[in-house]
Design an enzyme around this catalytic site. Sequence first.
Site, PDB file in Angstrom:
ATOM      1  N   ASP A  40       0.825  -1.214   0.000  1.00 65.17           N
ATOM      2  CA  ASP A  40       0.000   0.000   0.000  1.00 65.17           C
ATOM      3  C   ASP A  40       0.863   1.271   0.000  1.00 65.17           C
ATOM      4  O   ASP A  40       0.709   2.142   0.867  1.00 65.17           O
ATOM      5  CB  ASP A  40      -0.930   0.036   1.214  1.00 65.17           C
ATOM      6  CG  ASP A  40      -1.708  -1.246   1.410  1.00 65.17           C
ATOM      7  OD1 ASP A  40      -1.969  -1.930   0.407  1.00 65.17           O
ATOM      8  OD2 ASP A  40      -2.044  -1.566   2.561  1.00 65.17           O
ATOM      9  N   ASN A 161     -16.538   1.322   4.720  1.00 62.23           N
ATOM     10  CA  ASN A 161     -15.422   1.000   5.599  1.00 62.23           C
ATOM     11  C   ASN A 161     -14.395   2.120   5.607  1.00 62.23           C
ATOM     12  O   ASN A 161     -13.893   2.531   4.551  1.00 62.23           O
ATOM     13  CB  ASN A 161     -14.766  -0.301   5.137  1.00 62.23           C
ATOM     14  CG  ASN A 161     -13.927  -0.948   6.211  1.00 62.23           C
ATOM     15  OD1 ASN A 161     -14.010  -0.586   7.383  1.00 62.23           O
ATOM     16  ND2 ASN A 161     -13.110  -1.915   5.819  1.00 62.23           N
ATOM     17  N   ILE A 163     -11.265   2.800   5.707  1.00 63.49           N
ATOM     18  CA  ILE A 163      -9.862   2.480   5.489  1.00 63.49           C
ATOM     19  C   ILE A 163      -9.445   3.059   4.136  1.00 63.49           C
ATOM     20  O   ILE A 163     -10.255   3.613   3.396  1.00 63.49           O
ATOM     21  CB  ILE A 163      -9.574   0.970   5.537  1.00 63.49           C
ATOM     22  CG1 ILE A 163     -10.205   0.247   4.339  1.00 63.49           C
ATOM     23  CG2 ILE A 163     -10.056   0.370   6.837  1.00 63.49           C
ATOM     24  CD1 ILE A 163      -9.712  -1.185   4.201  1.00 63.49           C
ATOM     25  N   ASP A 164      -8.157   2.936   3.812  1.00 64.42           N
ATOM     26  CA  ASP A 164      -7.598   3.391   2.528  1.00 64.42           C
ATOM     27  C   ASP A 164      -7.897   4.869   2.254  1.00 64.42           C
ATOM     28  O   ASP A 164      -8.471   5.215   1.218  1.00 64.42           O
ATOM     29  CB  ASP A 164      -8.124   2.534   1.381  1.00 64.42           C
ATOM     30  CG  ASP A 164      -7.668   1.092   1.478  1.00 64.42           C
ATOM     31  OD1 ASP A 164      -6.923   0.768   2.414  1.00 64.42           O
ATOM     32  OD2 ASP A 164      -8.057   0.290   0.621  1.00 64.42           O
ATOM     33  N   SER A 181     -13.451   0.575   1.085  1.00 65.80           N
ATOM     34  CA  SER A 181     -13.077  -0.784   0.735  1.00 65.80           C
ATOM     35  C   SER A 181     -14.312  -1.673   0.811  1.00 65.80           C
ATOM     36  O   SER A 181     -15.010  -1.677   1.820  1.00 65.80           O
ATOM     37  CB  SER A 181     -12.017  -1.294   1.708  1.00 65.80           C
ATOM     38  OG  SER A 181     -11.704  -2.634   1.440  1.00 65.80           O
ATOM     39  N   PHE A 182     -14.550  -2.424  -0.290  1.00 64.53           N
ATOM     40  CA  PHE A 182     -15.633  -3.403  -0.328  1.00 64.53           C
ATOM     41  C   PHE A 182     -16.972  -2.781   0.106  1.00 64.53           C
ATOM     42  O   PHE A 182     -17.181  -1.579   0.000  1.00 64.53           O
ATOM     43  CB  PHE A 182     -15.280  -4.615   0.539  1.00 64.53           C
ATOM     44  CG  PHE A 182     -14.259  -5.517  -0.102  1.00 64.53           C
ATOM     45  CD1 PHE A 182     -14.628  -6.754  -0.610  1.00 64.53           C
ATOM     46  CD2 PHE A 182     -12.941  -5.121  -0.212  1.00 64.53           C
ATOM     47  CE1 PHE A 182     -13.685  -7.595  -1.199  1.00 64.53           C
ATOM     48  CE2 PHE A 182     -11.992  -5.953  -0.797  1.00 64.53           C
ATOM     49  CZ  PHE A 182     -12.371  -7.187  -1.286  1.00 64.53           C
ATOM     50  N   TRP A 183     -17.898  -3.586   0.576  1.00 62.80           N
ATOM     51  CA  TRP A 183     -19.231  -3.152   1.032  1.00 62.80           C
ATOM     52  C   TRP A 183     -19.814  -2.062   0.129  1.00 62.80           C
ATOM     53  O   TRP A 183     -20.027  -2.298  -1.043  1.00 62.80           O
ATOM     54  CB  TRP A 183     -19.160  -2.721   2.501  1.00 62.80           C
ATOM     55  CG  TRP A 183     -18.969  -3.910   3.379  1.00 62.80           C
ATOM     56  CD1 TRP A 183     -19.882  -4.873   3.691  1.00 62.80           C
ATOM     57  CD2 TRP A 183     -17.751  -4.308   4.020  1.00 62.80           C
ATOM     58  NE1 TRP A 183     -19.301  -5.839   4.493  1.00 62.80           N
ATOM     59  CE2 TRP A 183     -18.018  -5.531   4.721  1.00 62.80           C
ATOM     60  CE3 TRP A 183     -16.461  -3.754   4.091  1.00 62.80           C
ATOM     61  CZ2 TRP A 183     -17.058  -6.205   5.451  1.00 62.80           C
ATOM     62  CZ3 TRP A 183     -15.499  -4.415   4.837  1.00 62.80           C
ATOM     63  CH2 TRP A 183     -15.808  -5.632   5.491  1.00 62.80           C
ATOM     64  N   GLU A 222     -11.259  -1.051  -3.712  1.00 70.97           N
ATOM     65  CA  GLU A 222     -10.641  -0.326  -2.603  1.00 70.97           C
ATOM     66  C   GLU A 222      -9.493   0.537  -3.116  1.00 70.97           C
ATOM     67  O   GLU A 222      -9.293   0.683  -4.316  1.00 70.97           O
ATOM     68  CB  GLU A 222     -10.150  -1.293  -1.528  1.00 70.97           C
ATOM     69  CG  GLU A 222      -9.194  -2.354  -1.995  1.00 70.97           C
ATOM     70  CD  GLU A 222      -8.921  -3.404  -0.917  1.00 70.97           C
ATOM     71  OE1 GLU A 222      -9.666  -3.444   0.075  1.00 70.97           O
ATOM     72  OE2 GLU A 222      -7.966  -4.179  -1.083  1.00 70.97           O
ATOM     73  N   HIS A 293      -3.091  -1.290  -5.052  1.00 71.40           N
ATOM     74  CA  HIS A 293      -3.022  -0.203  -4.075  1.00 71.40           C
ATOM     75  C   HIS A 293      -2.099   0.894  -4.589  1.00 71.40           C
ATOM     76  O   HIS A 293      -1.050   1.193  -4.028  1.00 71.40           O
ATOM     77  CB  HIS A 293      -2.613  -0.656  -2.686  1.00 71.40           C
ATOM     78  CG  HIS A 293      -3.179   0.250  -1.642  1.00 71.40           C
ATOM     79  ND1 HIS A 293      -4.180  -0.118  -0.782  1.00 71.40           N
ATOM     80  CD2 HIS A 293      -2.925   1.555  -1.372  1.00 71.40           C
ATOM     81  CE1 HIS A 293      -4.508   0.904  -0.013  1.00 71.40           C
ATOM     82  NE2 HIS A 293      -3.758   1.939  -0.359  1.00 71.40           N
TER      83      HIS A 293
END
Length: 337
Positions: A40, A161, A163-164, A181-183, A222, A293
Amino acid sequence: MTRIQAFAAAALIGFGLSGGAAQKAPEVLKLQGDTEGVHDPVIIKEGATWYVFCTGGRPGAGVIPIRTSKDLVNWKLSGYVFDKLPEWATKEIPNARGAWAPDISFFSGKYHLYYAVSTFGSRNSAIGLATNATLDPQSPSYKWTDEGMVLRSFQDKDDWNAIDPNLFVEGKGKVWLDWGSFWGGIKMRRVDEATGKLSAEDATMYSLSSRPRTPPIGGSVEAPFLVRHGRYFYLFVSFDRCCRGANSTYNVVVGRSGKVTGPYADKAGKPMTEGGGSLVIEGTTPNWRGPGHEAVLQQAGGDYLVFHAYDGKTGRSFLQISTLVWEDGWPRVGALP
């Protein structure tokens, strides 16, 4: 050159690039030094030195590794942002063992490092902020200051989420934080330029990218990264699965928009909120798998895509950098060997 200056220079250059016929073909650089274990990555330049920050470290041994280079090819591990996770982070996310996916920017007279604290596969996550007047550890002004939490998501409450993180400076007084990220995918909100925290005046949350949540895709998007080139804003994201070593299927895609808030669409016109994204790089040989990433380094002398990829034999992650050219309004990078 600061990140804001680099954005401006790249935007001016972008208006003059159309077909890109005279440009040198992009290539993945052959890096040397401390490149193993990088995950990342994000990059910025101060003075004559490039700095890469990445996921890694653990309490007691340093958190958020810093690597430096004078030529973008030879890299050296040069310390850590924190000796240990800030106290607020361990209280909010007790099971966290490190910080993930840092993002570095320069605005309002100082460097802003956003980072995520979470546990794998969870929406119980937070994004924090640290600031510094300089990135040069030899400077008397060098000191990372913990600014605390910026954003929080909860497993039983939010469909996104925290993050990132990725910070994007559109212009004076127009600063944005995108993440996700995701979801529910990639989100974005306005940032107060003075504090680096979310704006109290504008709480609008924008959705920038998402994918079908049914198997096998499973909502896998993400690592957002926003840049401006010419008259468009470009949203780079990573599709599919990271963190599986040689079995990782990560790949980088991109879409663009005339407005920073979207909607973003790929070359075929498919909205990124409906799973759209034009391929930028993927693993095409057994040597390197799961490139992703990504971060984009914009400079007057040429742009670069910075990312990690997994060694096809050992499964270890390594820092990778490719030159990046713009052709017919879209980015193109080199191929992993």
